[in-house]
Design a protein around this motif. Structure first.
Motif, PDB file in Angstrom:
ATOM      1  N   ASP B  12       0.817  -1.206   0.000  1.00 26.58           N
ATOM      2  CA  ASP B  12       0.000   0.000   0.000  1.00 26.58           C
ATOM      3  C   ASP B  12       0.861   1.270   0.000  1.00 26.58           C
ATOM      4  N   HIS B  13       2.193   1.083  -0.062  1.00 27.95           N
ATOM      5  CA  HIS B  13       3.049   2.271  -0.127  1.00 27.95           C
ATOM      6  C   HIS B  13       2.914   2.969  -1.480  1.00 27.95           C
ATOM      7  N   HIS B  16       1.262   6.453  -1.807  1.00 24.43           N
ATOM      8  CA  HIS B  16       1.692   7.556  -0.964  1.00 24.43           C
ATOM      9  C   HIS B  16       2.623   8.490  -1.716  1.00 24.43           C
ATOM     10  N   ILE B  21       2.128  12.002   2.622  1.00 18.05           N
ATOM     11  CA  ILE B  21       2.902  11.742   3.840  1.00 18.05           C
ATOM     12  C   ILE B  21       2.901  12.976   4.739  1.00 18.05           C
ATOM     13  N   ASP B  22       3.008  14.160   4.141  1.00 17.36           N
ATOM     14  CA  ASP B  22       2.959  15.393   4.944  1.00 17.36           C
ATOM     15  C   ASP B  22       1.637  15.490   5.709  1.00 17.36           C
ATOM     16  N   HIS B  24      -0.169  12.935   6.617  1.00 14.36           N
ATOM     17  CA  HIS B  24      -0.080  11.914   7.672  1.00 14.36           C
ATOM     18  C   HIS B  24       0.677  12.460   8.886  1.00 14.36           C
ATOM     19  N   VAL B  25       1.787  13.139   8.608  1.00 21.01           N
ATOM     20  CA  VAL B  25       2.628  13.646   9.700  1.00 21.01           C
ATOM     21  C   VAL B  25       1.856  14.658  10.544  1.00 21.01           C
ATOM     22  N   TYR B  28      -0.291  12.708  12.800  1.00 23.62           N
ATOM     23  CA  TYR B  28       0.470  12.090  13.903  1.00 23.62           C
ATOM     24  C   TYR B  28       0.700  13.090  15.026  1.00 23.62           C
ATOM     25  N   ILE B  29       0.999  14.318  14.653  1.00 23.53           N
ATOM     26  CA  ILE B  29       1.266  15.341  15.676  1.00 23.53           C
ATOM     27  C   ILE B  29      -0.020  15.672  16.443  1.00 23.53           C
ATOM     28  N   PHE B  32      -0.651  12.888  18.814  1.00 20.77           N
ATOM     29  CA  PHE B  32       0.282  12.982  19.945  1.00 20.77           C
ATOM     30  C   PHE B  32      -0.255  13.969  20.985  1.00 20.77           C
ATOM     31  N   VAL B  70      -4.086   5.275  18.964  1.00 24.30           N
ATOM     32  CA  VAL B  70      -2.821   4.618  18.598  1.00 24.30           C
ATOM     33  C   VAL B  70      -3.062   3.587  17.493  1.00 24.30           C
ATOM     34  N   PHE B  74      -1.481   5.526  14.419  1.00 24.65           N
ATOM     35  CA  PHE B  74      -0.074   5.098  14.397  1.00 24.65           C
ATOM     36  C   PHE B  74       0.064   3.720  13.740  1.00 24.65           C
ATOM     37  N   MET B  75      -0.926   2.848  13.968  1.00 20.93           N
ATOM     38  CA  MET B  75      -0.852   1.499  13.386  1.00 20.93           C
ATOM     39  C   MET B  75      -1.641   1.418  12.076  1.00 20.93           C
ATOM     40  N   HIS B  76      -2.171   2.553  11.648  1.00 22.32           N
ATOM     41  CA  HIS B  76      -2.838   2.686  10.337  1.00 22.32           C
ATOM     42  C   HIS B  76      -4.040   1.768  10.159  1.00 22.32           C
ATOM     43  N   LEU B  77      -4.679   1.386  11.254  1.00 17.90           N
ATOM     44  CA  LEU B  77      -5.845   0.496  11.100  1.00 17.90           C
ATOM     45  C   LEU B  77      -6.991   1.186  10.377  1.00 17.90           C
TER      46      LEU B  77
END
Lengths: 196, 125
Positions: B12-13, B16, B21-22, B24-25, B28-29, B32, B70, B74-77
Motif C-alpha cells: 500500500d506504499h 503515498h 505523507i505530509d 499523515h505527519v 500524527y502530531i 500525539f 494509537v 499510528f498502526m494505520h488500522l
C-alpha cells in the motif's frame, strides 16, 4: 533463495507476507496480555481487600513513563514517514530517539523496581505485587525486545536501504507496529495498576 | 509457482506521494497532542478519588480512546486492508470472552448446579 512477498503484494490477500505475519503475531500477543488482564480481574475481585495503585506505587513515575512511551511511538511513526519521504538521515534520527526513549522507560522502571525490592515488596509480598511484577515485567521484556529490533534497523540492518529501500521500509513499518502495540498495552496497564 | 499470486504494486506504499505523507505527519502530531491531553485527564480524574466503579469506568473509557487513537492512526488500522481487520475482529471476539471469564466465576458460575441444602434430620444422623 529470496523470501517471497516481502515487497510484492499477494493478489489473494492484498498484502505482503510480513504485514500479515506481524498482525497474526500481535493477535497472539493480545490473547497473552488478555489472559493476564483476566487473571488480574479474577484476583482483584476475589480479594477481600485491594490497595489503590497510587497508595503503594509511584504514579508520578508511571505518568512520566507514559509520556515517554507515547513520545517514542510518535518518533517511531515519524521514522517510518521519513523513509516514505526517502529521507534516510531523518529516519536515523527518529529511530535513535525511539530506542533512546525506550531506554529511558527501562531506566525509570529499574529505579521503580529497585525501590520496591529495597522495601521487601517482592512478588511474594501480596497478590497485588505478584500481578504487578508479572504484568509490568512481561511488558518490560517487550520494550526490551522492541528496542533490540529497532536498534538493529538503526544500525546493521539499515544496509538493506541501499539495495532494497521498499523492503527496508516495510520492515521498519512492521517493527513499528510491534512498538505501537507495546505502547498500547502500557496505555491500559498504567491506569489499571497505578491509578485504580 | 506463486508468481500468479503477486501483483506489481509495492504494497500500500504505492499510493503515498510526498503531500500524502505530509498530511499523515500532521495527523500524527495532532494524535500525539490528543494522547498527552488524555493522559493528563486520566491522572487528574484519579486525583478526584471517585468511587471504584466510577473511577474504573472513566479510566477504562479514556484508555480505550487513547488505545483507539494509537491503533487507528499510528498502526494505520483506519486505512488497513479487510483481511487484517477480519483477523483483529476475530481476536477481539476471543479477547472479550477471555475478559468475561472471571465474571462467570462469581457465585460458582451459573452452569454449576447448586448443592441442595442438607435436611436437618439428615444432619443429625
Amino acid at each position: 533463495m529470496d523470501i517471497p512477498y516481502t515487497v510484492e503484494v499477494r493478489r489473494d490477500t492484498g498484502l505482503n507476507n510480513g504485514k500479515i505475519g506481524i498482525w497474526l503475531f500481535l493477535a497472539s500477543e493480545v490473547m497473552l496480555f488478555g489472559a493476564l488482564f483476566a487473571s488480574y480481574i479474577l484476583i482483584r475481585t476475589g480479594s477481600p481487600s485491594w490497595p489503590r495503585g497510587d497508595t503503594v506505587l509511584d504514579y508520578r513515575l508511571a505518568t512520566f513513563n507514559t509520556i515517554v512511551l507515547i513520545a517514542s511511538s510518535v518518533t517511531m511513526v515519524m521514522a517510518w514517514a521519513s523513509l516514505m519521504r526517502r529521507r534516510f538521515g531523518t529516519f536515523r534520527i527518529y529511530m535513535a530517539a525511539t530506542v533512546l526513549l525506550g531506554g529511558v522507560f527501562l531506566v525509570v522502571k529499574y529505579f521503580e523496581y529497585s525501590h520496591h525490592l529495597h522495601l521487601g515488596e517482592y512478588p511474594s509480598h501480596s497478590n497485588f505485587f505478584a500481578i504487578y511484577y508479572t504484568l509490568t515485567g512481561l511488558h518490560m521484556l517487550h520494550v526490551l525486545g522492541g528496542m533490540v529490533v529497532n536498534a538493529y534497523f538503526w544500525g546493521p540492518g539499515a544496509k538493506l536501504w541501499n539495495t532494497n529501500p521498499v523492503w527496508f521500509t516495510n520492515r521498519v513499518e512492521h517493527s513499528g507496529l510491534f512498538w505501537h502495540f507495546v505502547d498500547l498495552v502500557w496505555i491500559f496497564l498504567f491506569p489499571t495498576l497505578y491509578l485504580l | 509457482m506463486s508468481d500468479h499470486l503477486a501483483t506489481t504494486d509495492h504494497d500500500d506504499h504505492a499510493g503515498h506521494d510526498p503531500a500524502d505523507i505530509d498530511r499523515h505527519v500532521r495527523v500524527y502530531i495532532m494524535v500525539f497532542v490528543a494522547l498527552m491531553v488524555l493522559t493528563v485527564i486520566t491522572v487528574a480524574v484519579s486525583r478526584l478519588h471517585l468511587s471504584v466503579p466510577a473511577a474504573v469506568s472513566v479510566a477504562l473509557l479514556v484508555a480505550t480512546v487513547k488505545g483507539g487513537l494509537v491503533a487507528c492512526y499510528f498502526m494505520h488500522l483506519i486505512s488497513e486492508k479487510k483481511l487484517i481487520l477480519a483477523v483483529l475482529a476475530l481476536t477481539a471476539a476471543f479477547f472479550v470472552v477471555l475478559l468475561a471469564l472471571p465474571s462467570l466465576t462469581h457465585s460458582n458460575g451459573f452452569w454449576i448446579p447448586q448443592a441442595e441444602p442438607a435436611h436437618s434430620d439428615d444432619a443429625h444422623k
